[in-house]
Structure formats: C-alpha cells, structure tokens
Design a protein around this motif. Sequence first.
Motif, PDB file in Angstrom:
ATOM      1  N   ARG A  67     -73.370 168.199 -58.689  1.00  0.00           N
ATOM      2  CA  ARG A  67     -74.723 167.481 -59.252  1.00  0.00           C
ATOM      3  C   ARG A  67     -75.017 167.230 -60.505  1.00  0.00           C
ATOM      4  NH1 ARG A  67     -78.301 172.115 -58.720  1.00  0.00           N
ATOM      5  NH2 ARG A  67     -78.762 171.662 -60.796  1.00  0.00           N
ATOM      6  N   THR A  68     -74.338 168.223 -61.480  1.00  0.00           N
ATOM      7  CA  THR A  68     -74.538 167.855 -62.613  1.00  0.00           C
ATOM      8  C   THR A  68     -73.900 166.763 -63.250  1.00  0.00           C
ATOM      9  OG1 THR A  68     -73.140 170.022 -63.215  1.00  0.00           O
ATOM     10  CG2 THR A  68     -75.737 170.046 -63.382  1.00  0.00           C
ATOM     11  N   ILE A 101     -79.744 166.683 -62.446  1.00  0.00           N
ATOM     12  CA  ILE A 101     -79.300 167.533 -63.507  1.00  0.00           C
ATOM     13  C   ILE A 101     -80.194 168.864 -63.279  1.00  0.00           C
ATOM     14  CG2 ILE A 101     -79.150 168.259 -65.676  1.00  0.00           C
ATOM     15  CD1 ILE A 101     -77.959 165.302 -66.461  1.00  0.00           C
ATOM     16  N   ILE A 102     -81.420 168.563 -63.218  1.00  0.00           N
ATOM     17  CA  ILE A 102     -82.058 169.939 -62.824  1.00  0.00           C
ATOM     18  C   ILE A 102     -82.194 170.509 -61.534  1.00  0.00           C
ATOM     19  CG2 ILE A 102     -83.592 169.529 -65.160  1.00  0.00           C
ATOM     20  CD1 ILE A 102     -85.894 168.591 -63.241  1.00  0.00           C
ATOM     21  N   ALA A 153     -77.559 162.625 -74.025  1.00  0.00           N
ATOM     22  CA  ALA A 153     -77.455 161.194 -73.552  1.00  0.00           C
ATOM     23  C   ALA A 153     -77.544 160.478 -74.954  1.00  0.00           C
ATOM     24  CB  ALA A 153     -78.154 160.733 -72.552  1.00  0.00           C
ATOM     25  N   VAL A 196     -81.672 162.677 -64.313  1.00  0.00           N
ATOM     26  CA  VAL A 196     -82.465 164.036 -64.719  1.00  0.00           C
ATOM     27  C   VAL A 196     -83.025 164.964 -63.725  1.00  0.00           C
ATOM     28  CG1 VAL A 196     -84.577 164.992 -65.671  1.00  0.00           C
ATOM     29  CG2 VAL A 196     -83.597 163.146 -66.861  1.00  0.00           C
ATOM     30  N   TRP A 211     -75.250 163.327 -64.742  1.00  0.00           N
ATOM     31  CA  TRP A 211     -74.803 163.048 -66.147  1.00  0.00           C
ATOM     32  C   TRP A 211     -74.380 161.667 -66.413  1.00  0.00           C
ATOM     33  CZ3 TRP A 211     -75.695 163.417 -70.840  1.00  0.00           C
ATOM     34  CH2 TRP A 211     -74.711 163.383 -71.891  1.00  0.00           C
ATOM     35  N   LEU A 268     -77.606 159.695 -66.145  1.00  0.00           N
ATOM     36  CA  LEU A 268     -78.358 159.608 -67.370  1.00  0.00           C
ATOM     37  C   LEU A 268     -77.778 158.971 -68.286  1.00  0.00           C
ATOM     38  CD1 LEU A 268     -80.866 160.670 -68.771  1.00  0.00           C
ATOM     39  CD2 LEU A 268     -79.289 162.930 -69.305  1.00  0.00           C
ATOM     40  N   GLN A 269     -76.649 158.871 -68.612  1.00  0.00           N
ATOM     41  CA  GLN A 269     -75.862 158.252 -69.517  1.00  0.00           C
ATOM     42  C   GLN A 269     -75.919 156.801 -69.403  1.00  0.00           C
ATOM     43  OE1 GLN A 269     -71.799 159.913 -71.413  1.00  0.00           O
ATOM     44  NE2 GLN A 269     -72.054 160.529 -69.320  1.00  0.00           N
ATOM     45  N   TRP A 329     -87.133 174.919 -67.507  1.00  0.00           N
ATOM     46  CA  TRP A 329     -86.679 173.532 -66.917  1.00  0.00           C
ATOM     47  C   TRP A 329     -86.852 172.408 -67.701  1.00  0.00           C
ATOM     48  CZ3 TRP A 329     -82.610 173.958 -63.637  1.00  0.00           C
ATOM     49  CH2 TRP A 329     -82.198 175.099 -63.404  1.00  0.00           C
ATOM     50  N   VAL A 350     -84.237 171.904 -70.145  1.00  0.00           N
ATOM     51  CA  VAL A 350     -82.961 171.298 -69.772  1.00  0.00           C
ATOM     52  C   VAL A 350     -83.252 169.966 -69.837  1.00  0.00           C
ATOM     53  CG1 VAL A 350     -81.311 171.404 -67.784  1.00  0.00           C
ATOM     54  CG2 VAL A 350     -82.501 173.340 -68.604  1.00  0.00           C
ATOM     55  N   TYR A 379     -71.638 167.161 -71.642  1.00  0.00           N
ATOM     56  CA  TYR A 379     -71.779 167.638 -70.342  1.00  0.00           C
ATOM     57  C   TYR A 379     -72.051 169.091 -70.223  1.00  0.00           C
ATOM     58  CZ  TYR A 379     -70.598 169.105 -65.728  1.00  0.00           C
ATOM     59  OH  TYR A 379     -70.525 169.746 -64.286  1.00  0.00           O
TER      60      TYR A 379
END
Lengths: 59, 195
Positions: B34-35, B117-118, A24, B114, B39, B42-43, A13, A16, A33
Amino acid sequence: MRVGLVLLGVIAWAGVAALAIGMAEWDEPVWGYFPILIAVIAAWAIGEFVSREISERGE
Amino acid sequence: MIDRLFERRELHDPNWFRFLFGNAVLAPLWLLARTYTGWQWLQSGWGKVRGDGWIDNDGVSLQTFWNRIVQIPETGQPAIRYDWYRDFIQYMLDHEWYEWFAWVIAFGEVSVGVALIIGAFTGVAAFFGATMNFNFMLAGSASTNPVLFVLAVLMILGWKVAGYIGVDRWLLPALGTPWEPGALFSPRERREYAT
C-alpha cells in the motif's frame, strides 16, 4: 480527555500525510519512502495507544 | 431449471482466499504494498501539482500528451489501439478539456497517493488508482502502470485488511459498510467499538 486523545490520533495521521507530501517535495524516490513507512507505523502505534486508553477509561 | 438461475445460495470463498484477503496477520505485507503504491502516486501527482505544465500552464503538458497519442502513424502501430478510446481523447482535445482535466489528474493522483499511504478508504483509493492506471494503459503508456494496476486490484480484493495498519483500522469499524452499519450508526456497535 477523550477529545484530547482522539485529537492526538488525528494529528498523528495528519502528520504522516504532511510528511509524505514533504518527502515528495524533497524528490528522493527511494530514500523518501522509508521515513513515510516508519511514520505510518508510529502513527498506528499512537492510534492503538489512544484506543486502549479510551477503552480502559470507559469513556 | 429456470429457478436455479435465481436460486438464493451463498457461495463461500476458500480458506486461502479468506486468509490472504481478510486476515490481519498479513497486514504488514499489505502495508508494504500500500505505501509503495501510494508513494508512486504521490510522487507522480506532486510533480504535476508543482509544475511541469500541468496546472500551472492551462494543462499544456496534457494537451501535448493527448495530441501525441491520437496520432495514427504511417507505419507501425498507433499508441491507442481502440478507436472508441481515440475518439474519446479527440473529443476532449477538441473541447479543450485538458485545461481542467489536468487538475483532476494532478490532484487525483495526490489524493490517491495520500489515501493509500495513510490507509484511509484503501479499497476506494485503490479503485480510483486502478482506474487511472487502466486509462494510462489504454492511452499506450506502460511505464509502472501494469505493476501498480495489479497491486491496486489486489488491494481492492483485500480492502478489509489492506488499511489495517492505517486509518482504516478505526475508520471502517466506525463507518461500517453499506450492508452493515458501523459504530457511528449502530447503538449496539457503539458500545463495543472502543474494544
């Protein structure tokens, strides 16, 4: 053994999270993505493996 | 009559609601939402951390943004529609809070990104994400905020399952909830945790 397995899950994890930050930095809004999505699924599979191993060993 | 106000009666959610926000079979859909949301955060946050005048120049970009949105134009509508919110931004501007608030926003966005994403503490991360979206919208910035806000609200409702294909799959059973201790805090649960 249990510590090693748990560590494997934690590293998966953490990997990840590191990959996501790397993506990013790469600054590719669309293509960044998909590697993240695949990595999340892979880390989840590793976590399931770790859970099963710990459960079967009864540790 | 008055006793009905304080009646101890639990109202149950309908089946479709429990299926949508509490069934693991929909976890792949939550994973996508969620991802995607993570994302985006995060960007946005990483760009601020790496430069753009946020934390590398005493928050001058944030100062410029705040200066712009507190203006009331001679014609047309101001960016901020609520006077109390404009006063709040003006107060922070006058006290030069942008110097440290830029850090809060930049690292807050990265942390929310983050975490989503996790899939760790997904509901909490979604709440803080929604809070930032809400503030950006109050400040007159639409951009992707409405979509991210709706997704965040859905993830708050689906906090039990939104992080199932994520760290929450192990984190939530281990920690539990304030009203139900997890395996780490309950001996009985600890025996059943691995399964």
